[in-house]
Design an enzyme around this catalytic site. Structure first.
Site, PDB file in Angstrom:
ATOM      1  N   GLY A  20       0.835  -1.196   0.000  1.00 53.86           N
ATOM      2  CA  GLY A  20       0.000   0.000   0.000  1.00 53.86           C
ATOM      3  C   GLY A  20       0.866   1.240   0.000  1.00 53.86           C
ATOM      4  O   GLY A  20       2.023   1.201   0.442  1.00 53.86           O
ATOM      5  N   GLN A  45       3.214  10.030   0.843  1.00 56.88           N
ATOM      6  CA  GLN A  45       4.521   9.369   0.998  1.00 56.88           C
ATOM      7  C   GLN A  45       5.459   9.662  -0.173  1.00 56.88           C
ATOM      8  O   GLN A  45       6.663   9.453  -0.075  1.00 56.88           O
ATOM      9  CB  GLN A  45       4.350   7.853   1.135  1.00 56.88           C
ATOM     10  CG  GLN A  45       3.672   7.440   2.439  1.00 56.88           C
ATOM     11  CD  GLN A  45       3.483   5.942   2.496  1.00 56.88           C
ATOM     12  OE1 GLN A  45       2.492   5.428   2.015  1.00 56.88           O
ATOM     13  NE2 GLN A  45       4.460   5.239   3.048  1.00 56.88           N
ATOM     14  N   CYS A  47       5.828  -0.136   6.934  1.00 52.71           N
ATOM     15  CA  CYS A  47       5.471   1.033   6.135  1.00 52.71           C
ATOM     16  C   CYS A  47       6.690   1.407   5.300  1.00 52.71           C
ATOM     17  O   CYS A  47       7.812   1.401   5.814  1.00 52.71           O
ATOM     18  CB  CYS A  47       5.092   2.180   7.068  1.00 52.71           C
ATOM     19  SG  CYS A  47       4.633   3.693   6.202  1.00 52.71           S
ATOM     20  N   LEU A  48       6.464   1.736   4.035  1.00 48.09           N
ATOM     21  CA  LEU A  48       7.591   2.102   3.169  1.00 48.09           C
ATOM     22  C   LEU A  48       8.295   3.364   3.680  1.00 48.09           C
ATOM     23  O   LEU A  48       9.451   3.603   3.336  1.00 48.09           O
ATOM     24  CB  LEU A  48       7.128   2.287   1.724  1.00 48.09           C
ATOM     25  CG  LEU A  48       6.610   1.013   1.040  1.00 48.09           C
ATOM     26  CD1 LEU A  48       6.180   1.298  -0.384  1.00 48.09           C
ATOM     27  CD2 LEU A  48       7.655  -0.088   1.076  1.00 48.09           C
ATOM     28  N   HIS A 102      -4.564   1.703   7.470  1.00 47.75           N
ATOM     29  CA  HIS A 102      -3.184   2.230   7.590  1.00 47.75           C
ATOM     30  C   HIS A 102      -2.959   3.337   6.562  1.00 47.75           C
ATOM     31  O   HIS A 102      -2.443   4.412   6.896  1.00 47.75           O
ATOM     32  CB  HIS A 102      -2.206   1.058   7.393  1.00 47.75           C
ATOM     33  CG  HIS A 102      -0.762   1.423   7.252  1.00 47.75           C
ATOM     34  ND1 HIS A 102       0.225   0.888   8.058  1.00 47.75           N
ATOM     35  CD2 HIS A 102      -0.116   2.247   6.385  1.00 47.75           C
ATOM     36  CE1 HIS A 102       1.400   1.399   7.700  1.00 47.75           C
ATOM     37  NE2 HIS A 102       1.225   2.214   6.684  1.00 47.75           N
ATOM     38  N   GLU A 103      -3.370   3.082   5.310  1.00 49.24           N
ATOM     39  CA  GLU A 103      -3.142   4.089   4.252  1.00 49.24           C
ATOM     40  C   GLU A 103      -3.994   5.340   4.490  1.00 49.24           C
ATOM     41  O   GLU A 103      -3.530   6.460   4.282  1.00 49.24           O
ATOM     42  CB  GLU A 103      -3.444   3.504   2.865  1.00 49.24           C
ATOM     43  CG  GLU A 103      -2.593   2.300   2.462  1.00 49.24           C
ATOM     44  CD  GLU A 103      -1.111   2.487   2.685  1.00 49.24           C
ATOM     45  OE1 GLU A 103      -0.617   3.614   2.556  1.00 49.24           O
ATOM     46  OE2 GLU A 103      -0.433   1.496   3.018  1.00 49.24           O
ATOM     47  N   HIS A 144      -2.517   7.758   6.820  1.00 49.72           N
ATOM     48  CA  HIS A 144      -1.480   8.634   6.251  1.00 49.72           C
ATOM     49  C   HIS A 144      -2.073   9.976   5.802  1.00 49.72           C
ATOM     50  O   HIS A 144      -1.378  10.988   5.800  1.00 49.72           O
ATOM     51  CB  HIS A 144      -0.836   7.986   5.019  1.00 49.72           C
ATOM     52  CG  HIS A 144       0.289   7.035   5.326  1.00 49.72           C
ATOM     53  ND1 HIS A 144       1.471   7.442   5.895  1.00 49.72           N
ATOM     54  CD2 HIS A 144       0.417   5.704   5.111  1.00 49.72           C
ATOM     55  CE1 HIS A 144       2.278   6.398   6.008  1.00 49.72           C
ATOM     56  NE2 HIS A 144       1.668   5.330   5.551  1.00 49.72           N
TER      57      HIS A 144
END
Ligand code: NI
Length: 174
Positions: A46, A51, A94-95, A136-137, A140
Site C-alpha cells: 500500500g 509518501q 510502512c515504506l 493504515h493508508e 497517512h
C-alpha cells in the site's frame, strides 16, 4: 510511468493533512499509476500520495500474492464510513519506516467509500489484511503513521533509529 522516491520518517511532510481531490483527471490517474509502480518496486502492499510528497487524498494498494496476477486498487478521497467493534492485530510495516515492524491493533472490518480511477463512487466492505492495509493508508492522509498507534517509548526508539540511519547514509555518500 515513473518511479517516485518515498519520503522516510521522521519528516514533517509525512505529518501533513492531505486535501481532497476535485476530479479524477489524467493527472490523478498518472499519479496513481506512478504510485503503483513505486509500490511494486519497493515492494509494498500500500502507498499514500503523501509518501511521495503529494498532499492529496489518494491511496493505492495491491494484496495479490507473489506469482499471482496483480490486483491494483486505486482509491481517491477514501473515507471510513464504519469500523467494526471487533479488533484484530497484524504486524505492520510502512515504506516510510523501512525495516521496522510492530503489531498494531485496529478494527477487524471497515466499510470504505471512495472514488475509483473512472470517477465512480464505490463502497467496499473490507476485512482481514485488506481492512488493516486500507486503514493504515487512510491514516497517512491525516499525518498518522503506524508508530503513532504504539507507546511513545516504542515510537521514539523507531524514529530515533531511522534518524540515525539517515545521518549515516548522508555521511557515507559525501
Ligand atoms: Ni505506510
Amino acid at each position: 510511468m515513473a518511479l517516485h522516491s518515498v519520503i522516510i520518517a521522521p519528516d514533517k511532510r509525512l505529518k501533513a493533512t492531505s486535501k481532497p481531490v476535485d476530479s479524477v483527471d489524467a493527472g490523478i490517474r498518472r499519479l496513481m499509476d506512478d504510485m503503483l509502480e513505486t509500490m511494486y518496486a519497493a515492494p509494498g502492499i500500500g502507498l499514500a500520495a503523501i509518501q511521495v510528497g503529494v498532499p492529496l487524498r489518494v491511496i493505492v494498494a495491491d494484496l495479490s500474492r507473489e506469482g499471482e496476477p496483480t490486483e491494483p486498487l486505486r482509491l481517491v478521497n477514501p473515507e471510513v464510513l464504519w469500523r467494526s467493534p471487533e479488533l484484530v492485530t497484524y504486524e505492520e510495516g510502512c515504506l516510510s519506516l523501512p525495516e521496522h515492524y510492530a503489531e498494531v491493533e485496529r478494527p477487524a472490518r471497515a466499510r470504505i467509500r471512495y472514488t475509483d480511477h473512472d470517477g465512480r463512487m464505490i463502497e467496499l466492505e473490507a476485512d482481514g489484511l485488506l481492512a488493516t492495509c486500507l486503514q493504515h493508508e487512510i491514516d497517512h492522509l491525516t499525518g498518522v503513521l503506524f508508530v503513532d498507534h504504539l507507546s511513545a517509548l516504542r515510537r521514539g526508539i523507531i524514529l530515533r533509529k531511522l534518524a540515525k540511519a539517515r545521518k549515516a547514509t548522508i555521511k557515507a555518500s559525501v
